[in-house]
Design a protein around this motif. Structure first.
Motif, PDB file in Angstrom:
ATOM      1  N   GLY A  98       5.831  -0.280   4.162  1.00  0.00           N
ATOM      2  CA  GLY A  98       4.561  -0.017   3.503  1.00  0.00           C
ATOM      3  C   GLY A  98       3.387  -0.582   4.276  1.00  0.00           C
ATOM      4  N   HIS A  99       3.551  -1.800   4.811  1.00  0.00           N
ATOM      5  CA  HIS A  99       2.470  -2.421   5.578  1.00  0.00           C
ATOM      6  C   HIS A  99       2.090  -1.599   6.802  1.00  0.00           C
ATOM      7  CE1 HIS A  99       2.423  -5.895   3.076  1.00  0.00           C
ATOM      8  NE2 HIS A  99       3.548  -6.408   3.503  1.00  0.00           N
ATOM      9  N   LYS A 100       3.058  -0.927   7.405  1.00  0.00           N
ATOM     10  CA  LYS A 100       2.746  -0.110   8.584  1.00  0.00           C
ATOM     11  C   LYS A 100       1.587   0.854   8.301  1.00  0.00           C
ATOM     12  CE  LYS A 100       7.594   0.522  10.062  1.00  0.00           C
ATOM     13  NZ  LYS A 100       8.592   1.596  10.293  1.00  0.00           N
ATOM     14  N   ILE A 101       1.640   1.477   7.136  1.00  0.00           N
ATOM     15  CA  ILE A 101       0.681   2.538   6.839  1.00  0.00           C
ATOM     16  C   ILE A 101      -0.686   1.945   6.489  1.00  0.00           C
ATOM     17  CG2 ILE A 101       0.274   4.614   5.484  1.00  0.00           C
ATOM     18  CD1 ILE A 101       2.816   4.527   7.378  1.00  0.00           C
ATOM     19  N   THR A 102      -0.711   0.874   5.706  1.00  0.00           N
ATOM     20  CA  THR A 102      -2.009   0.278   5.393  1.00  0.00           C
ATOM     21  C   THR A 102      -2.638  -0.341   6.632  1.00  0.00           C
ATOM     22  OG1 THR A 102      -0.841  -1.709   4.579  1.00  0.00           O
ATOM     23  CG2 THR A 102      -1.563  -0.077   2.949  1.00  0.00           C
ATOM     24  N   LEU A 103      -1.829  -0.835   7.570  1.00  0.00           N
ATOM     25  CA  LEU A 103      -2.378  -1.306   8.842  1.00  0.00           C
ATOM     26  C   LEU A 103      -3.124  -0.179   9.554  1.00  0.00           C
ATOM     27  CD1 LEU A 103       0.524  -3.494  10.300  1.00  0.00           C
ATOM     28  CD2 LEU A 103      -1.790  -4.271   9.832  1.00  0.00           C
ATOM     29  N   MET A 104      -2.481   0.977   9.657  1.00  0.00           N
ATOM     30  CA  MET A 104      -3.100   2.116  10.345  1.00  0.00           C
ATOM     31  C   MET A 104      -4.342   2.596   9.608  1.00  0.00           C
ATOM     32  SD  MET A 104      -3.146   4.258  12.826  1.00  0.00           S
ATOM     33  CE  MET A 104      -3.457   5.961  13.337  1.00  0.00           C
ATOM     34  N   LEU A 105      -4.263   2.672   8.293  1.00  0.00           N
ATOM     35  CA  LEU A 105      -5.403   3.157   7.520  1.00  0.00           C
ATOM     36  C   LEU A 105      -6.587   2.201   7.609  1.00  0.00           C
ATOM     37  CD1 LEU A 105      -3.444   4.493   4.443  1.00  0.00           C
ATOM     38  CD2 LEU A 105      -4.801   5.874   6.025  1.00  0.00           C
ATOM     39  N   GLU A 106      -6.319   0.902   7.621  1.00  0.00           N
ATOM     40  CA  GLU A 106      -7.414  -0.057   7.750  1.00  0.00           C
ATOM     41  C   GLU A 106      -8.003  -0.034   9.159  1.00  0.00           C
ATOM     42  OE1 GLU A 106      -9.111  -1.751   5.599  1.00  0.00           O
ATOM     43  OE2 GLU A 106      -7.951  -0.807   4.017  1.00  0.00           O
ATOM     44  N   GLU A 107      -7.174   0.195  10.160  1.00  0.00           N
ATOM     45  CA  GLU A 107      -7.691   0.296  11.532  1.00  0.00           C
ATOM     46  C   GLU A 107      -8.592   1.520  11.682  1.00  0.00           C
ATOM     47  OE1 GLU A 107      -7.538  -1.591  14.156  1.00  0.00           O
ATOM     48  OE2 GLU A 107      -5.921  -3.027  13.810  1.00  0.00           O
ATOM     49  N   THR A 108      -8.209   2.621  11.072  1.00  0.00           N
ATOM     50  CA  THR A 108      -8.967   3.867  11.230  1.00  0.00           C
ATOM     51  C   THR A 108     -10.061   4.013  10.181  1.00  0.00           C
ATOM     52  OG1 THR A 108      -7.352   5.044   9.862  1.00  0.00           O
ATOM     53  CG2 THR A 108      -7.008   5.076  12.248  1.00  0.00           C
ATOM     54  N   ALA A 155      -8.309  -5.679  10.549  1.00  0.00           N
ATOM     55  CA  ALA A 155      -7.590  -4.676   9.758  1.00  0.00           C
ATOM     56  C   ALA A 155      -6.272  -5.228   9.238  1.00  0.00           C
ATOM     57  CB  ALA A 155      -7.345  -3.418  10.596  1.00  0.00           C
ATOM     58  N   THR A 156      -5.596  -6.062  10.014  1.00  0.00           N
ATOM     59  CA  THR A 156      -4.343  -6.660   9.565  1.00  0.00           C
ATOM     60  C   THR A 156      -4.586  -7.551   8.368  1.00  0.00           C
ATOM     61  OG1 THR A 156      -3.522  -6.637  11.847  1.00  0.00           O
ATOM     62  CG2 THR A 156      -2.347  -8.023  10.275  1.00  0.00           C
ATOM     63  N   ARG A 157      -5.624  -8.342   8.432  1.00  0.00           N
ATOM     64  CA  ARG A 157      -5.938  -9.229   7.320  1.00  0.00           C
ATOM     65  C   ARG A 157      -6.263  -8.429   6.062  1.00  0.00           C
ATOM     66  NH1 ARG A 157     -10.599 -12.814   8.665  1.00  0.00           N
ATOM     67  NH2 ARG A 157      -9.885 -13.970   6.840  1.00  0.00           N
ATOM     68  N   ARG A 158      -6.977  -7.341   6.216  1.00  0.00           N
ATOM     69  CA  ARG A 158      -7.282  -6.521   5.053  1.00  0.00           C
ATOM     70  C   ARG A 158      -6.027  -5.875   4.486  1.00  0.00           C
ATOM     71  NH1 ARG A 158     -11.743  -4.888   8.357  1.00  0.00           N
ATOM     72  NH2 ARG A 158     -10.688  -2.937   8.843  1.00  0.00           N
ATOM     73  N   ALA A 159      -5.176  -5.344   5.358  1.00  0.00           N
ATOM     74  CA  ALA A 159      -3.962  -4.677   4.882  1.00  0.00           C
ATOM     75  C   ALA A 159      -3.078  -5.628   4.096  1.00  0.00           C
ATOM     76  CB  ALA A 159      -3.198  -4.084   6.077  1.00  0.00           C
ATOM     77  N   TYR A 160      -2.916  -6.841   4.589  1.00  0.00           N
ATOM     78  CA  TYR A 160      -2.039  -7.792   3.913  1.00  0.00           C
ATOM     79  C   TYR A 160      -2.692  -8.393   2.675  1.00  0.00           C
ATOM     80  CZ  TYR A 160       1.803  -7.524   7.175  1.00  0.00           C
ATOM     81  OH  TYR A 160       2.890  -7.077   7.907  1.00  0.00           O
ATOM     82  N   ALA A 161      -4.017  -8.293   2.570  1.00  0.00           N
ATOM     83  CA  ALA A 161      -4.693  -8.767   1.356  1.00  0.00           C
ATOM     84  C   ALA A 161      -4.339  -7.904   0.153  1.00  0.00           C
ATOM     85  CB  ALA A 161      -6.204  -8.775   1.562  1.00  0.00           C
ATOM     86  N   LEU A 162      -3.788  -6.721   0.377  1.00  0.00           N
ATOM     87  CA  LEU A 162      -3.405  -5.838  -0.719  1.00  0.00           C
ATOM     88  C   LEU A 162      -2.157  -6.309  -1.435  1.00  0.00           C
ATOM     89  CD1 LEU A 162      -3.799  -2.446   1.173  1.00  0.00           C
ATOM     90  CD2 LEU A 162      -5.383  -3.393  -0.513  1.00  0.00           C
ATOM     91  N   THR A 163      -1.348  -7.131  -0.773  1.00  0.00           N
ATOM     92  CA  THR A 163      -0.011  -7.453  -1.271  1.00  0.00           C
ATOM     93  C   THR A 163      -0.030  -8.014  -2.680  1.00  0.00           C
ATOM     94  OG1 THR A 163       0.823  -7.823   0.958  1.00  0.00           O
ATOM     95  CG2 THR A 163       2.055  -8.818  -0.844  1.00  0.00           C
ATOM     96  N   GLN A 164      -0.782  -9.076  -2.902  1.00  0.00           N
ATOM     97  CA  GLN A 164      -0.766  -9.715  -4.204  1.00  0.00           C
ATOM     98  C   GLN A 164      -1.323  -8.811  -5.293  1.00  0.00           C
ATOM     99  OE1 GLN A 164       0.817 -12.494  -4.973  1.00  0.00           O
ATOM    100  NE2 GLN A 164       0.313 -12.027  -7.111  1.00  0.00           N
ATOM    101  N   SER A 165      -2.351  -8.054  -4.942  1.00  0.00           N
ATOM    102  CA  SER A 165      -2.963  -7.180  -5.939  1.00  0.00           C
ATOM    103  C   SER A 165      -1.989  -6.112  -6.421  1.00  0.00           C
ATOM    104  CB  SER A 165      -4.214  -6.522  -5.353  1.00  0.00           C
ATOM    105  OG  SER A 165      -5.217  -7.483  -5.144  1.00  0.00           O
ATOM    106  N   VAL A 166      -1.266  -5.506  -5.510  1.00  0.00           N
ATOM    107  CA  VAL A 166      -0.368  -4.429  -5.931  1.00  0.00           C
ATOM    108  C   VAL A 166       0.835  -4.996  -6.688  1.00  0.00           C
ATOM    109  CG1 VAL A 166       1.035  -4.318  -3.821  1.00  0.00           C
ATOM    110  CG2 VAL A 166       0.733  -2.278  -5.213  1.00  0.00           C
TER     111      VAL A 166
END
Length: 428
Positions: A27-37, A212-223
């Protein structure tokens, strides 16, 4: 399967990508890419612990009942919404859609595909089996644990050798291959010692430092907690603000690393003075209060000019091209020795130091050098312990080359006890 949004009516007219997601490595793979783009997207939480992956609506877009899966409501062909499952296929799709992170030439694209397929066919499955037999299997099977821990070690070694020659998996530029591999490097849970893989550690730190990595991983607790996730730019900013992050197109952690120019020299002493304020209130067991370092002399502008002319100085600059951090080094035999790395106070804790070290390591490798070296305080948290997390290891004093031993002797002559200082090395 839950979908969280503040205001659906507000977003229905905005072309979006729906991301069916749970915070796992895939799952992190995709949010990493989406946050980068910075593509617009909204999250659908697929709670795999509750079996959401077997619901009919999800199976309609992911027949293998695995996350992640996406639905693009604005595909490039202008047709009906397009669903894509399998993380490697999703990364490739998003790369083609945005024209980013997939390689700019035929040879680069081949390299990206090689390392992407290596991850989805090797690193992911083997590390996943490692996790299963080591942590989740109801019965501990020594043979299985040993097999998959050893295979993970081998794969770490493959990455380390590759990254000893390149900054990123597919070459000099970050790519979807890096976004695919990064979430699977979990050494503590996989029985791995990162000190054995210094180039992998350097790369891992560089990816971790990306905004972007920091943003992607910030989603973890919320979800996981079921909190509201973003569907619009305003939602996104509100969520990331809770983690001290920004997502307004000018992230507070954004910076550029470049080679230093002679005209930068006049500004670098002030950068070092600002950075030295971190020592105020710090106590070293052998010396005592280190606050005096904040008021000590720094490299002069003339010293910086000479170092810059030597070609081994890099700076981190803001959007106005003004330096707020630097790394100054010099060549000694087959080593690049770091004399000073300083990050101004307002740029600290943003991955700038890691990025400077990454640039220095890449430059040293390109010059055919063996390692980076430095001297530092052994117990100060943001000195030796910090460098150790990035893959540096302490060099026993008897094993120091003569020139490095002389540097340590000079430090002792300046009043720094030998018990407080150490030399460290990052082998390339």
């Amino acid at each position: 399967m839950s979908f969280y949004a503040h205001n659906l009516d507000q977003v229905r007219s905005v072309p979006m990508i729906d991301v069916h997601y749970w915070p796992t490595p895939n799952g992190h793979k995709i949010t990493l890419m989406l946050e980068e783009t910075r593509l617009a997207y909204r999250l659908h939480a697929v709670n795999i612990g509750k079996g959401d992956q077997f619901l009919p609506d999800f199976l309609a877009i992911s027949p293998n009942n695995r996350i992640p899966a996406i639905v693009d409501h604005a595909p490039d062909d202008g047709g009906a919404p397009l669903s894509v499952f399998e993380s490697g296929a999703i990364l490739s799709y998003l790369s083609r859609k945005t024209g980013r992170f997939g390689g700019d030439t035929p040879r680069q694209r081949i390299a990206v595909e090689e390392w992407l397929f290596w991850q989805v066919g090797g690193l992911g499955p083997m590390a996943g089996q490692n996790h299963h037999f080591s942590s989740y299997a109801p019965e501990k099977i020594p043979y299985a644990i040993d097999r998959y821990v050893k295979e993970t070690t081998r794969l770490y070694g493959v990455m380390d050798r590759r990254l000893s020659a390149t900054a990123f998996l597919a070459g000099d530029a970050v790519s979807i291959a890096d976004f695919a591999a990064y979430p699977w490097i979990l050494p503590e849970g996989q029985g791995q010692d990162m000190t054995l893989f210094p180039s992998l550690a350097r790369w891992h730190a560089a990816i971790a430092a990306r905004p972007a990595t920091r943003r992607a991983y910030a989603l973890t607790q919320s979800v996981r907690s079921g909190d509201v996730l973003f569907a619009t730019a305003d939602d996104r900013n509100a969520l990331f603000a809770q983690a001290g992050l920004r997502d307004d197109g000018a992230d507070a952690t954004d910076f550029v690393i470049r080679g230093a120019r002679v005209e930068d020299a006049a500004m670098l002493p002030d950068v070092e003075r600002s950075a030295a304020n971190a020592f105020r209130g710090v106590v070293d067991p052998a010396i005592g209060d280190l606050s005096w370092i904040a008021d000590d002399t720094v490299m002069s502008a003339d010293d910086h000019r000479l170092a810059i002319i030597g070609g081994q100085t890099w700076v981190a600059v803001d959007e106005h091209d003004r330096p707020h951090a630097f790394l100054s080094a010099s060549l000694h035999d087959t080593y690049l020795h770091i004399h000073e790395i300083s990050v101004a106070t307002r740029f600290q804790r943003r991955g700038v130091g890691r990025a400077l070290l990454t640039r220095a390591a890449t430059a040293a490798a390109e010059q055919g050098l063996k390692a980076l070296t430095l001297t530092t305080f052994r117990t100060v948290p943001f000195n030796a312990p910090y460098y150790a997390r990035l893959g540096f290891v302490e060099i026993p004093r008897p094993e120091c080359p003569p020139w490095l031993d002389e540097i340590l002797n000079e430090e002792v002559a300046r009043g720094l006890p030998s018990t407080s200082r150490c030399a460290m090395i990052l082998r390339l």
